[in-house]
Design an enzyme around this catalytic site. Structure first.
Site, short mmCIF file in Angstrom:
data_model
loop_
_atom_site.label_atom_id
_atom_site.label_comp_id
_atom_site.label_asym_id
_atom_site.label_seq_id
_atom_site.Cartn_x
_atom_site.Cartn_y
_atom_site.Cartn_z
N HIS A 91 35.39 72.73 38.67
CA HIS A 91 35.03 71.41 39.17
C HIS A 91 33.71 70.95 38.55
O HIS A 91 32.72 71.68 38.61
CB HIS A 91 34.89 71.42 40.70
N LYS A 101 43.48 74.50 36.75
CA LYS A 101 43.02 73.30 37.46
C LYS A 101 41.65 72.89 36.91
O LYS A 101 40.70 73.67 36.93
CB LYS A 101 42.90 73.54 38.97
N GLN A 151 40.09 60.38 46.63
CA GLN A 151 41.44 60.86 46.98
C GLN A 151 42.21 59.79 47.75
O GLN A 151 41.73 59.31 48.77
CB GLN A 151 41.28 62.08 47.87
N LYS A 154 37.42 37.72 33.73
CA LYS A 154 38.40 36.77 33.18
C LYS A 154 38.01 36.29 31.77
O LYS A 154 38.88 36.06 30.93
CB LYS A 154 38.56 35.57 34.11
N ASP A 209 46.01 30.99 37.09
CA ASP A 209 45.25 30.69 38.31
C ASP A 209 45.40 29.23 38.72
O ASP A 209 45.67 28.91 39.87
CB ASP A 209 43.75 30.94 38.09
N TYR A 255 40.66 35.54 49.16
CA TYR A 255 41.76 35.78 50.10
C TYR A 255 41.54 37.04 50.94
O TYR A 255 42.40 37.44 51.71
CB TYR A 255 43.11 35.84 49.38
N GLY A 297 43.13 30.89 50.11
CA GLY A 297 43.22 31.50 48.78
C GLY A 297 44.52 32.25 48.59
O GLY A 297 44.99 32.43 47.46
#
Length: 518
Positions: free
Chosen positions: A131, A158, A221, A302, A340, A464, A485
């Site tokens: 890890h 792992k 997670q 954007k 949009d 929104y 929205g």
């Protein structure tokens, strides 16, 4: 029918054996295949008694982990006792045990193999893990680490690293794909989410899913429920097409709920992820595989997205921002669009028609004074859309220069946000907020004081989350028509779905999913 063999492993972390058994039962009900029993969390751990109960009475196959503090766990005691407990877990019938590599001479894993002297029951598989809580090393370094783990005699490798950037996942995918043995490769943190969800695409042995949101054994997670219900993990295969929404922040986005449910409903082999991107150009150049096929763009990327396109739709070019990017299958070129304005303008027109009774042949925006707050990607889209419909456009922005630049493009007028409070040359104007002011978590913020809203006949907010922002709530209280929205979001989702899949959007399903998730 599942399309992959990747297991879902639920971390079990509790202070008492009884609680662990309850958690294991819950994990099984949720759909987990395997339980990682973190015995380092147990208070007054009695190895023989506790392991016997957990392994024999647990309803799921068990992976016994006794993680020491030096590897991010809870155990802070004698190393020999820890290894004795893991040896005992093997003898009692655990399906897997996890032992840390811990680089040194010899490594901890080598010490453990010496300790058990080859006495390993056939059924038990040993996972040797490493890890890294600081970063994700280079492909070469991860490969060397995996080779060192394999050299210990590990049945399963792992490697868990930490994502400082979303591009770090690509190095882990490379390692998994080229592994000759079963491998668990995970990148921790919010920027590492794709490593957990796309684990089956690249053939990882397992991925971890928590029983409850936030109760995690490592940062970033997802829950078992999200892996199965939101991301349709069982259906992800090597040929699954990857889509996502590129933004920062992105955790609030409802797009994954919409598109994954819609993909599933029409049998489309695709996945849609929230992509926390810091640098668009780095992301696009890193994930250039033909399987990474389509993106939605949101704040603040954007305009950067437009710069990464090979070709840009004329309307998006005029606006100077994209909201959608498609990788063209024939030549792999990236094409940018802006949808949009279609969604927002359609929703505003609909609301105006409903209140004013304007005939469908002409736009109810024609001749209206249309005030846009914000001059970013969404602001440009709304200003352009209103201008196209014959409205007189006013652009209000924090920096006057950006407002002026946009206003000039649409033959409008620029003002600062400070001026907007007292700006009412006429009554019954239209207001469209395209900034993030009022977005979750800062839901008490508003771009305009309540008393200024009485001069508007309609107020639209592109936000929104939440659906009813403070701006909309206060506009409603002032007797003004409001447009959520979510309406812009839904209308543009229909268009994007068609671009992503080539299929008509399941409109009612998309509306229903959004209603459930806002």
């Amino acid at each position: 029918m599942r399309r992959n063999s990747t297991l879902i492993c639920a971390p079990i972390m509790a202070e008492a054996v009884g609680q662990m058994l309850v958690q294991m039962k819950k994990a099984k009900e949720l759909g987990a295949d395997l339980a990682e029993v973190r015995v380092d969390f147990l208070k007054n751990f009695s190895p023989r008694n506790d392991l016997e109960v957990l392994i024999k009475q647990g309803p799921l196959p068990t992976l016994i982990t006794y993680r020491p503090k030096w590897e991010g766990g809870q155990y802070d005691g004698d190393e020999n006792k820890r290894q004795e407990a893991l040896k005992l877990a093997m003898e009692l019938g655990a399906d897997f045990i996890d032992i840390e590599l811990k680089v040194g001479l010899p490594t901890v894993a080598q010490e453990f193999y010496n300790f058990i002297q080859g006495n390993k029951p056939e059924k038990v598989k040993i996972i040797v893990s490493s890890h890294n809580y600081e970063c994700t090393p280079s492909i070469e370094d991860i490969g060397d680490l995996a080779a060192r783990i394999l050299a210990t005699g590990a049945d399963i490798v792992k490697v868990a690293t930490t994502a400082l950037d979303i591009t770090d996942n690509a190095r882990m995918f490379h390692t998994i794909v080229h592994s000759q043995v079963p491998i668990i490769g995970l990148v921790m943190g919010e920027r590492g989410l794709m490593s957990r969800v796309l684990a089956p695409k690249y053939g990882a042995f397992l991925t971890f899913g928590s029983i409850e949101p936030g109760v995690v054994s490592a940062p970033g997670q997802p829950t078992i429920k999200d892996l199965l219900d939101l991301y349709n993990l069982r259906q992800i295969g090597a040929d699954t097409k990857v889509h996502g929404v590129i933004g920062n922040p992105i955790g609030h986005s409802k797009s994954p709920h919409l598109y994954n449910a819609a993909f599933k409903s029409v049998g489309f082999n695709g996945i849609y992820l929230p992509l926390l991107v810091d640098n668009v150009a780095n992301y696009i150049s890193t994930y250039s595989s033909p399987d990474f096929v389509g993106y939605s763009y949101t704040i603040p990327h954007k305009e950067d997205g437009l710069r990464c396109c090979d070709e840009v739709d004329p309307i998006a070019k005029e606006i100077g921002a994209i909201s959608c990017m498609i990788r063209r299958p024939v030549d792999g070129k990236l094409i940018g669009y802006n949808v949009d304005y279609l969604g927002a303008i359609a929703a505003i027109e609909e609301a105006l028609r409903a209140t004013n009774g304007v005939p469908a042949s002409s736009s109810p925006l024609a001749g209206k004074l249309f005030v846009v707050i914000g001059a970013g990607g969404a602001g440009k889209a709304l200003a352009y859309g209103a201008y196209e419909k014959g409205a007189r456009v006013i652009v209000a922005n924090r920096t006057y220069g950006k407002a002026k630049e946009l206003a000039t493009k649409v033959g409008g007028q620029a003002i600062t946000l400070d001026e907007l409070k007292d700006f009412h040359p006429e009554e019954r104007m239209i207001l469209a907020n395209t900034t993030s002011v009022g977005m979750k978590p800062r839901i008490d913020d508003t771009p305009l004081p309540k008393e200024a809203l009485k001069h508007y006949s309609l107020v639209f907010d592109a936000i929104y989350t939440p659906k009813l922002t403070r701006l909309l709530r206060e506009a409603q209280e002032a007797g003004t028509t409001i447009v959520y929205g979510t309406e812009m979001f839904i209308n543009q989702a229909f268009v994007q779905f068609k671009r992503f899949t080539g299929l008509p959007a399941p409109k009612q399903l998309i509306r229903d999913v959004l209603a459930r998730n806002t």
